[in-house]
Structure formats: C-alpha cells, structure tokens
Scaffold this motif. Structure first.
Motif, short mmCIF file in Angstrom:
data_model
loop_
_atom_site.label_atom_id
_atom_site.label_comp_id
_atom_site.label_asym_id
_atom_site.label_seq_id
_atom_site.Cartn_x
_atom_site.Cartn_y
_atom_site.Cartn_z
N GLY A 109 8.20 6.15 1.83
CA GLY A 109 7.78 4.36 1.11
C GLY A 109 7.53 4.28 0.42
O GLY A 109 7.17 3.96 -0.42
N GLY A 110 6.89 5.73 -0.70
CA GLY A 110 6.39 5.48 -2.47
C GLY A 110 8.16 5.38 -2.81
O GLY A 110 8.10 4.64 -3.60
N VAL A 111 8.96 5.73 -2.78
CA VAL A 111 10.29 5.95 -2.79
C VAL A 111 10.84 4.47 -2.51
O VAL A 111 11.24 3.29 -3.95
CB VAL A 111 11.59 5.85 -2.52
N ASN A 112 10.19 3.86 -1.46
CA ASN A 112 11.01 2.72 -0.92
C ASN A 112 10.38 1.42 -2.61
O ASN A 112 11.24 0.57 -2.34
CB ASN A 112 11.03 2.48 -0.22
N HIS A 113 8.81 1.67 -1.97
CA HIS A 113 8.66 0.42 -2.63
C HIS A 113 8.41 0.66 -4.61
O HIS A 113 8.97 -0.20 -5.14
CB HIS A 113 6.59 1.36 -2.85
N ASP A 114 9.32 1.74 -5.46
CA ASP A 114 9.57 1.92 -6.57
C ASP A 114 10.35 0.56 -6.60
O ASP A 114 10.88 0.46 -8.00
CB ASP A 114 9.38 3.48 -7.41
N GLY A 162 -1.11 5.45 7.03
CA GLY A 162 -2.18 6.01 6.43
C GLY A 162 -2.16 5.73 4.94
O GLY A 162 -2.88 5.42 4.45
N VAL A 163 -1.01 5.75 4.13
CA VAL A 163 -1.28 6.29 3.05
C VAL A 163 -0.48 5.19 2.45
O VAL A 163 -1.04 4.63 0.55
CB VAL A 163 0.22 7.48 2.59
N HIS A 164 0.08 4.41 2.70
CA HIS A 164 0.94 3.08 1.96
C HIS A 164 0.19 2.04 2.95
O HIS A 164 0.86 0.59 2.03
CB HIS A 164 2.44 2.77 2.15
N LEU A 165 -0.48 2.08 3.94
CA LEU A 165 -0.59 0.23 4.17
C LEU A 165 -1.21 -0.17 3.51
O LEU A 165 -1.71 -1.26 2.51
CB LEU A 165 -1.16 -0.33 5.40
N PRO A 166 -2.10 0.40 2.69
CA PRO A 166 -3.56 0.00 2.05
C PRO A 166 -3.20 -0.77 0.64
O PRO A 166 -3.10 -1.77 -0.04
CB PRO A 166 -4.34 0.48 0.93
N GLY A 167 -1.61 0.09 -0.08
CA GLY A 167 -1.29 -0.69 -1.27
C GLY A 167 -0.30 -2.14 -0.74
O GLY A 167 -0.08 -2.62 -1.53
N TYR A 168 0.27 -1.70 0.41
CA TYR A 168 1.36 -2.65 1.23
C TYR A 168 0.40 -4.09 1.32
O TYR A 168 0.63 -5.00 0.30
CB TYR A 168 1.98 -3.01 2.14
N PHE A 185 2.36 10.96 -6.65
CA PHE A 185 1.50 10.31 -5.69
C PHE A 185 1.77 10.67 -4.17
O PHE A 185 1.71 11.52 -2.92
CB PHE A 185 0.35 8.91 -5.45
N SER A 186 2.68 9.87 -4.01
CA SER A 186 3.61 9.87 -2.29
C SER A 186 4.18 11.45 -2.27
O SER A 186 4.51 11.93 -1.67
CB SER A 186 5.11 8.74 -2.70
N LEU A 187 5.08 11.67 -3.17
CA LEU A 187 5.69 13.13 -3.33
C LEU A 187 4.36 14.35 -2.67
O LEU A 187 4.56 15.27 -2.37
CB LEU A 187 6.69 13.46 -4.17
N GLY A 209 8.22 14.69 10.09
CA GLY A 209 8.38 13.24 9.63
C GLY A 209 7.03 12.46 8.78
O GLY A 209 7.02 12.13 8.22
N SER A 210 5.95 13.64 8.97
CA SER A 210 5.25 12.97 7.31
C SER A 210 5.75 12.99 6.45
O SER A 210 5.34 12.02 5.66
CB SER A 210 3.61 14.00 8.28
N PHE A 211 6.34 14.27 6.60
CA PHE A 211 6.45 14.19 4.19
C PHE A 211 7.87 13.58 4.26
O PHE A 211 7.87 12.75 3.22
CB PHE A 211 7.76 15.24 4.50
N PHE A 212 8.47 12.66 5.09
CA PHE A 212 9.43 11.55 5.09
C PHE A 212 8.50 9.98 4.69
O PHE A 212 8.94 8.91 4.16
CB PHE A 212 11.00 11.30 5.69
#
Length: 401
Positions: free
Chosen positions: A362-367, A237-243, A49-51, A354-357
């Motif tokens: 964020g998803g790569v670091n989490h996984d 915006g994308v990862h804080l809910p998951g965090y 999803f992050s990609l 910047g938004s892309f990375f």
C-alpha cells in the motif's frame, strides 16, 4: 455444583480475554493514525512507516506458531504476561524512534512479538478449550467482539491524544494502558472441569500433530484463505485514513471510519460465532469474502462522500474479523483443542503474510503512483480467491477431542 464452577471460571476467562484483546488490538488498530504525523515529522515517504507495520505483521505471524506452542505447553497466563511486558516496552521505544531502524525495531520486531502473545490466536484458543464444543464458536465470537470494542473505544482516544499532546506522548500513554494486560493475565485460568477433557485427547506429541496437519490438505486451503483476510484488513486499517486525506478529508473522517469498523465488528464477530455453531463454517467464510468484494466495488464506484465512507465502515465492520472465530473454529473441529494455539498459529501466519503485503505494498503503490489503484484491484481479486479456495475446505475431524 461443577457446572456452576465451570460457568463462573469461563466467565472470568471471557472477561480477562475480552479486556486484554480490547487493549492489545485497540492500540494496534490505531497505528494507522500515526502514519501521516510520524512520516511528516521526519520527512519520510509513506513506505518507511508502511514497511515497519508490514514487518510487525510478518513477525507477529512468524512467531505465532511458536508462541502458541508455548501457551499449549506452559499455559496462556505466562505467555500473555510476557507479551504485555514486551508491548509496553515496544510502545515506549516507538515514541522515541527517529530513524527507520528504530521504528522497525520497536513497532516491527518488539510489538510484533508482543502481539503474538496477546492477540486472537492465544486467547481464543484458551477460551475455546474452556468452552463445551457445541458453544465453542459462539464463545470465540464473544471474545473476538471484545477486540472490536477496543478498536471502537481506542481509536477516538488515540486521535484525541494525537491532536492534544502529539504522537510521541500519545504512544507513552498507550504504553501505560497496555501495561494493564499484565495483571489481567491472572484471570486466564482454564476451568478445572475442562482440563481432563483436553488432556484425555489422543496422546499425540507436537511432532505427530504437525505431521497430521501437514498432510491434511483442507488445513492448507484454510490457511491460504486467511491470507486474503490479512491483506485486506491491514491495507484498509493502515492506508484508508491516508487515502481519505489524499481525497480532501481530514484525519477525523478516517478515525470515524475505523471506529465504525470496530463498533460494527462487535456485531459481526459475535454473529459469525453464533452462525458458526449452526451452519457450515467454510460456506460462511465464502459468503464473507464475497460480500467484502462487493462492498469494495461499491465504495470505489460510488462518489466519495462522508456518507459512502461511513457506510463502507459499517459494512466492512460487519465483515472485518468475522473470519476469526470461524477459522479458529474449523481448526478446532479438525484437530481438537489440545494443540489449538499452535495449529491456529500456523494458519494465522499466512494471515500475517497477507498483512505484510497489504501494509507494505500500500505504501509502495502510494509513493510510486500517488494512489492506491493497484492495491484496490488486488483486494478485489483476493476476494474472488477467498470465495473459491473455501470450496476445498471441510470441517471433518482428523483428531478428536
């Protein structure tokens, strides 16, 4: 009488731009709430999803200079109508995306293109052209604030839809709402009293303007600074809910956080536009990036609780998209308004890199690590970079209105 006509038409443009931004950005800011349910539904890691969301931001940015150039040449209305159609189609296809390929096609490519036609760069440039120079930053701030109000309204609505009808049906409802962008585009008629001013600007071609911009170093420093904004806001915006879910909070906490960001960003963007008409915009941007870094440090060091999460949402809301009217205002001061959509689009492209990375890493670091530690560190380092880079930015006019 001409002044009355100008005011009336500008108000119509502001209303149209405000509602369009509220719909476009309100739906877009809710995508972070889909990360967990869509990933769980298909047994994906967060990186898939992050990609897709990262691709959306990259395509949005890459298309923006071209979309802006088309809007500058053929009018904002036509571009926004096309964007509204693409946005609705993309959301419908996303509702039926059961593979990573379909998710990248719908949420990545199609919605990325749609956002380039229905978001800040095209719409703020339109209202910027319509406003007198001394009120330009404030008018852009008002329009920017509307996008934040959309985030405030749409996020709780999205969560309600997700809980009651599921993620796929929620996307179909969003597609129906976004379709209203199409008729709203008819309000985007540039006031006739401002048209001669824009057309009487130096008679330069697109190529000549691009050459001037290419050789103007402060323009590129400004662009690099906007990269920081893109990385930080998309990661949060994308990862804080998951965090927050990782730390034992439910989905409602992340939704309220993002809604608070949207609510207080109304104040932040309007305030930034108001201040931008009175003080140095580059210095204001330095202050904003510095305060973001301080807020992130405080959030990470303090014990995690509902109070600290919501306080972080309020503070980040005040700083969230306050960069947008200031950055676009600097571009307008540098080069005038005739080619503002195209030139702002170039600056915005770096924002979207910047938004892309921010979204993808964020998803790569989490996984890979099970946490977001490296991305939090990157956010802090980029805040420092954002402060320093704006030391080299000035608002000196290169092309006059």
């Amino acid at each position: 009488m001409p002044n009355q006509q100008f005011s009336k038409q500008l108000i119509y443009m502001l209303i149209g731009s405000a509602i369009i931004l509220a719909l476009s950005l309100g739906v877009r800011h809710g995508f972070g709430l889909y990360l967990v349910p869509i990933s769980d539904s298909f047994g994906w890691g967060h990186h898939i999803f992050s990609l897709a969301i990262a691709m959306q931001n990259l395509i949005w940015g890459a298309a923006q200079p071209f979309t802006g150039a088309i809007a500058d040449k053929y009018g904002t209305k036509k571009v926004v109508i096309a964007g509204g159609v693409l946005y609705s189609i993309g959301l419908v296809l996303m509702a039926f995306s059961s593979t990573s390929l379909l998710l990248n096609l719908s949420m990545g490519l199609i919605i990325g293109l749609a956002l380039s036609a229905t978001s800040f760069t095209v719409l703020l440039s339109a209202v910027g052209r319509a406003a007198p120079p001394e009120k330009r930053s404030m008018v852009m701030g008002i329009a920017s604030a509307a996008g934040s109000f959309g985030q405030f309204i749409m996020l709780p609505s999205t969560l309600l839809l997700l809980k009651n009808i599921g993620w796929s049906s929620a996307l179909l409802v969003s597609a129906f709402a976004v379709a209203f962008i199409i008729p709203l585009a008819w309000l985007l008629k540039t006031p006739s009293s401002t048209a001669p001013k824009a057309l009487d600007q130096q008679n330069l071609t697109f190529k000549q303007v691009l050459t001037i911009a290419k050789n103007h170093k402060p323009f590129w420093w400004l662009s690099l600074g906007f990269l920081v904004c893109g990385f930080q806001v998309v990661f949060l915006g994308v990862h804080l809910p998951g965090y927050l879910i990782d730390h034992g909070f439910d989905a409602t906490t992340g939704t309220v956080f993002l809604a608070l960001v949207g609510l207080f960003n109304i104040v932040g963007t309007y305030g930034a536009g108001w201040l931008g008409d009175r003080f140095s915009k580059p210095r204001l941007l330095m202050l904003l990036y510095g305060l973001r870094g301080i807020a992130i440090i405080a959030f990470l060091l303090l014990p995690l609780s509902i109070f600290t999460v919501y306080s972080f949402g309020i503070i980040m809301g005040l700083l969230w998209l306050s960069t947008v009217p200031l950055t676009n205002g600097i571009v307008a001061n540098m080069f005038g308004v005739k080619y503002l959509s195209m030139l702002s689009g170039i600056v915005f492209f770096t924002h979207q890199i910047g938004s892309f990375f921010g979204g993808w890493l964020g998803g790569v670091n989490h996984d890979l690590a099970g946490n977001y530690n490296m991305i939090w560190l990157a956010c802090l380092l980029l805040s420092v970079f954002g402060v320093l880079i704006h030391l080299f930015v000035n608002e000196e006019a290169v092309i006059h209105d």
